[in-house]
Design an enzyme around this catalytic site. Structure first.
Site, mmCIF file in Angstrom:
data_model
loop_
_atom_site.group_PDB
_atom_site.id
_atom_site.type_symbol
_atom_site.label_atom_id
_atom_site.label_comp_id
_atom_site.label_asym_id
_atom_site.label_seq_id
_atom_site.Cartn_x
_atom_site.Cartn_y
_atom_site.Cartn_z
ATOM 1 N N LYS A 90 9.503 16.904 6.857
ATOM 2 C CA LYS A 90 9.896 15.813 7.750
ATOM 3 C C LYS A 90 11.125 16.234 8.546
ATOM 4 C CE LYS A 90 10.642 10.802 7.753
ATOM 5 N NZ LYS A 90 10.678 9.578 6.940
ATOM 6 N N GLU A 106 3.911 -3.538 -3.118
ATOM 7 C CA GLU A 106 4.465 -4.892 -3.101
ATOM 8 C C GLU A 106 3.831 -5.793 -4.161
ATOM 9 O OE1 GLU A 106 4.960 -3.047 0.949
ATOM 10 O OE2 GLU A 106 3.248 -3.346 -0.401
ATOM 11 N N ARG A 123 1.868 -8.973 1.874
ATOM 12 C CA ARG A 123 0.914 -8.138 1.163
ATOM 13 C C ARG A 123 0.823 -8.506 -0.320
ATOM 14 N NH1 ARG A 123 0.299 -3.103 4.093
ATOM 15 N NH2 ARG A 123 0.421 -1.813 2.231
#
Length: 590
Positions: free
Chosen positions: A247, A335, A363
């Protein structure tokens, strides 16, 4: 030397290049992304990490006929630049400009709208099944997903189904060991072992799901990517390509500090140094009020637990993770698990602060109802990024939480006016509430630097009179009430107006409401959330149930999805910024 990127508007142009030219294009594409994002801001590290993959995918596959789905979409800047949006990429995430995420109505190359994690495999599988039913078996379907997102339950559901289908599906795992924060959990450890060659291939969990597993492959070796993708393009059935990337690749500072350079703000495009902001004597961010207050409380109460699904930095739970690592948990992008984990802890007498962005709690709606509220477990939900959040746009605005939480029995809903109230409700919640509570607060900075004051208990269900008038009652909830106060400064005859802050959206202060309706002619409600089913709707329901026939007007977010832009621009669009409120209040004077 002519820049290759200048010759490319679409993948059709890209495919005219030779494979030997693609490394040069990759360097130019990185430079272009850095040039724009250094000035206009946005998600940097993720897109830099997949430059070679992005080029290889559009070079080998016949997009948009072959369908490419990016998970979350943080990493799709290179994709946007190569797919007819290079000339307007400088409008990325700005009001009226292109979205920071793939979006179906923006481009035919954006096959699926994204923004939340872990949806790509299910979406691409759905497309693959549909293609097969339509007799388009030769069409390719590619899902690109990160190692943080693939650990989410939904991604596993998609893999589980895909493994028993005869579809032309390719899942590409972009493994860089980090999402926004570093990846966590047993799957992260497993992938690390695979990367380091310490996991025997016969014990490959992806193969056990009936995928043809290939990898790990160096995701920055464009020739290796071309070779594997060309081979996989003509191979039938579910396939899985595991690539390793860095990244922030190509910008040294972004490689070294991948958390900070996920979305660094403005920075020097040559050195990578983030340009300093003058933050001296500014009020704290609401997330830091939460995080620092929780540490204070945890020092006094050993039963306090903190939970976040993959957002320790964004939620500032990182402060508790540093101070009390055994009592603070990053559970990854999960979640539903976070909510039920909190419920399980609450059954054992723990005081659990479950910190989830408002948009992400959507969610876990079933878990809030079934596992927490139905059992009346006193979980403390801390809903960061409630209200309009700005440049991330429609997928991230936290504007639905009042409406979706309001119907749930047993649940208290509170929206503080400022940082002091947030601090005090966090304190009050751990004194022994008999019900679960959801505390919603916005992204960004609070109102005052003088906030770390002695704790005060807040009376549950009590509204606050902020200003006394005689004709129009302004009823606001949450921090949007500060816009109301500022608007009064510019109104000539402000004595017409009363202003009440309803921190408690549920339960409502009905005694105060009766007083308001008996002493005012007109009621105006204001909220930083959807009008449909929101705080104002609760006030209208109260009026109907008690046979009040007053004129009631609701201000808030209209019944439409709000796009991306600065919060000030979005508030103005919704008519709840200070200037708009001034004009509304002034109209009542005439």
């Amino acid at each position: 030397m002519q820049k290759l990127l200048n010759t490319i508007q679409s993948p059709a142009d890209l495919r005219k290049l030779t494979p030997e030219q693609l490394p040069q294009l990759a360097a130019e594409l990185r430079e272009f992304i850095i040039d724009i994002v250094s000035v206009k801001e946005g998600h940097l590290g993720a897109s830099l990490g997949v430059v070679e993959l992005t080029i290889a995918l559009h070079y080998i596959f016949n997009t948009p006929d072959d369908l490419l789905v990016w998970d979350v979409g943080h990493q799709a800047y290179g994709h946007k630049i190569l797919t007819e949006r290079k000339d307007k990429f400088d409008t990325n995430r700005q009001w009226g400009g292109i979205s920071g995420f793939p979006k179906r109505n923006e481009s035919e190359y954006d096959t699926f709208g994204v923004g939340h994690s872990s949806t790509s495999i299910s979406a691409a599988l759905g497309m693959a099944i549909a293609s097969k039913l339509k007799g388009e078996a030769e069409k390719n379907h590619i899902a690109v997903i990160g190692d943080a997102s693939i650990a989410s339950g939904m991604a596993f559901e998609g893999l589980n189904h895909a493994g028993v289908t005869d579809t032309n599906l390719l899942v590409i795992l972009n493994d860089n060991a980090i999402g926004i924060d570093p990846s966590v959990g047993a799957l992260k450890n497993y992938l690390t072992e695979v990367k380091e060659g310490r996991n025997p291939r016969q014990n490959n969990m992806i193969k056990s799901l009936n995928f043809d597993y290939i990898g790990p492959v160096d995701g920055h070796d464009i020739n290796a990517l071309l070779k594997e993708l060309e081979r996989l393009k003509n191979k039938k059935g579910p396939k899985f390509l595991h690539i390793i990337t860095t990244k922030g690749k190509g910008l040294k500072k972004a490689e070294e500090d991948q958390v900070k350079y996920h979305a660094p703000g403005k920075f020097d495009k040559v050195t990578g140094e983030i340009l300093p902001k003058t933050e001296d004597n500014l009020p704290p961010k609401y997330q830091d009020v939460f995080g620092l207050t929780l540490v204070e409380l945890a020092k006094q109460n050993e039963k306090i637990i903190g939970i976040t699904p993959a957002m320790p930095s964004g939620s500032s739970l990182k402060f508790m993770m540093e101070a009390f690592p055994e009592r603070a948990f990053d559970v990854g992008i999960a979640e539903q698990h976070a909510v039920t984990l909190a419920a399980g802890m609450a059954t054992q007498g723990m005081t659990v602060y479950c910190n989830i962005y408002s948009t992400f709690l959507q969610r876990a709606y079933d878990q809030v109802i079934h596992d927490v509220a139905l059992q009346n477990l006193p979980v403390i939900f801390c809903l960061d990024r409630a209200g309009l959040v700005g440049e991330d746009g429609a997928t991230h605005h936290g504007i639905f939480d009042i409406a979706y939480l309001n119907p749930i029995p047993n649940l208290i809903i509170f929206a503080p006016l400022n940082e002091k109230e947030l601090r005090n409700i966090l304190y009050t919640a751990q004194l022994g509430l008999e019900h679960p509570i959801a505390i919603r607060y916005p992204r960004g900075r609070s109102e005052s630097t003088e906030w770390q004051l002695p704790f005060e208990e807040i009376e549950i269900g009590k509204a606050t009179e902020l200003k006394k008038g005689n004709t129009v009652a302004i009823l606001s909830t949450g921090t949007i009430g500060n816009n109301v106060t500022k608007a009064f400064d510019e109104v000539d005859n402000s004595s017409l107006f009363s202003h009440y802050h309803f921190g408690f959206i549920k339960p409502l202060d009905e005694n105060t409401l009766h007083t308001i309706f008996k002493t005012h002619q007109t009621i105006l409600t204001i909220e930083d959330g959807v009008i449909k089913g929101g705080f104002g709707s609760s006030i209208s329901n109260f009026a109907t149930e008690n046979s009040y026939t007053h004129t009631i007007k609701h201000l808030g977010v209209p019944d439409s999805f709000i796009e991306h832009g600065k919060v000030s621009e979005l508030q103005q669009y919704c008519g709840i910024d200070v200037k708009s409120l001034e004009e509304i209040f002034s109209a009542y004077e005439n």
